[in-house]
Scaffold this active site. Sequence first.
Site, mmCIF file in Angstrom:
data_model
loop_
_atom_site.group_PDB
_atom_site.id
_atom_site.type_symbol
_atom_site.label_atom_id
_atom_site.label_comp_id
_atom_site.label_asym_id
_atom_site.label_seq_id
_atom_site.Cartn_x
_atom_site.Cartn_y
_atom_site.Cartn_z
ATOM 1 N N ASP A 1 -24.648 -18.896 68.717
ATOM 2 C CA ASP A 1 -23.697 -19.604 67.617
ATOM 3 C C ASP A 1 -22.446 -20.041 68.171
ATOM 4 O O ASP A 1 -21.742 -19.657 68.810
ATOM 5 C CB ASP A 1 -23.504 -18.800 66.384
ATOM 6 C CG ASP A 1 -23.006 -19.516 65.115
ATOM 7 O OD1 ASP A 1 -23.293 -20.481 65.049
ATOM 8 O OD2 ASP A 1 -22.353 -18.828 64.427
ATOM 9 N N SER B 1 -22.426 -21.875 60.228
ATOM 10 C CA SER B 1 -23.502 -20.721 60.643
ATOM 11 C C SER B 1 -24.710 -20.766 59.610
ATOM 12 O O SER B 1 -26.054 -20.555 60.038
ATOM 13 C CB SER B 1 -22.894 -19.357 61.066
ATOM 14 O OG SER B 1 -22.120 -19.505 62.024
#
EC number: 3.1.3.1
Length: 152
Positions: free
Chosen positions: A49, A99
Amino acid sequence: MTCRMFMLQRRIDPPETDWDKLATDSLNKALKQTYNTNLAKNIILFIGDGMGVSTVTAARIYKGQKQGHPGEETILKFEEFPHVALSKTYGNDRQVPDSAQTATALMSGYKTNFYIVGFNDKVTEGNCSAETEENKLKSILHHFNDAGKLFV
């Protein structure tokens, strides 16, 4: 040429580095690789991420410089994996996603809205009434489960 100019020139292109040999060796190694054509028993998926190309490049340079090298030639451990991929995971309603959006895109294949995870783009932040079965997305984990595969 001043000392500073020499240092900058040396850091950008060290004369002792044979870039052609490095590229040739890397290509030959890739061409000699034999592929496993067996059915996979397990899959391990690493998701970095926030690891866009520019961030990975910065990490590579920083690691190399900490070791006393220019940095660009450094190879990060995950770059040694036999298979590495890139994915564009921008959101449906924002250029810079969060995210939740990127996880939904990676796991379902569909882009969604900011702050939304697991639902299509008909669901927006604060619009709980749109969180219906019809708008829910099926992730790869659901496909694994439907196929009788255990995931943890």
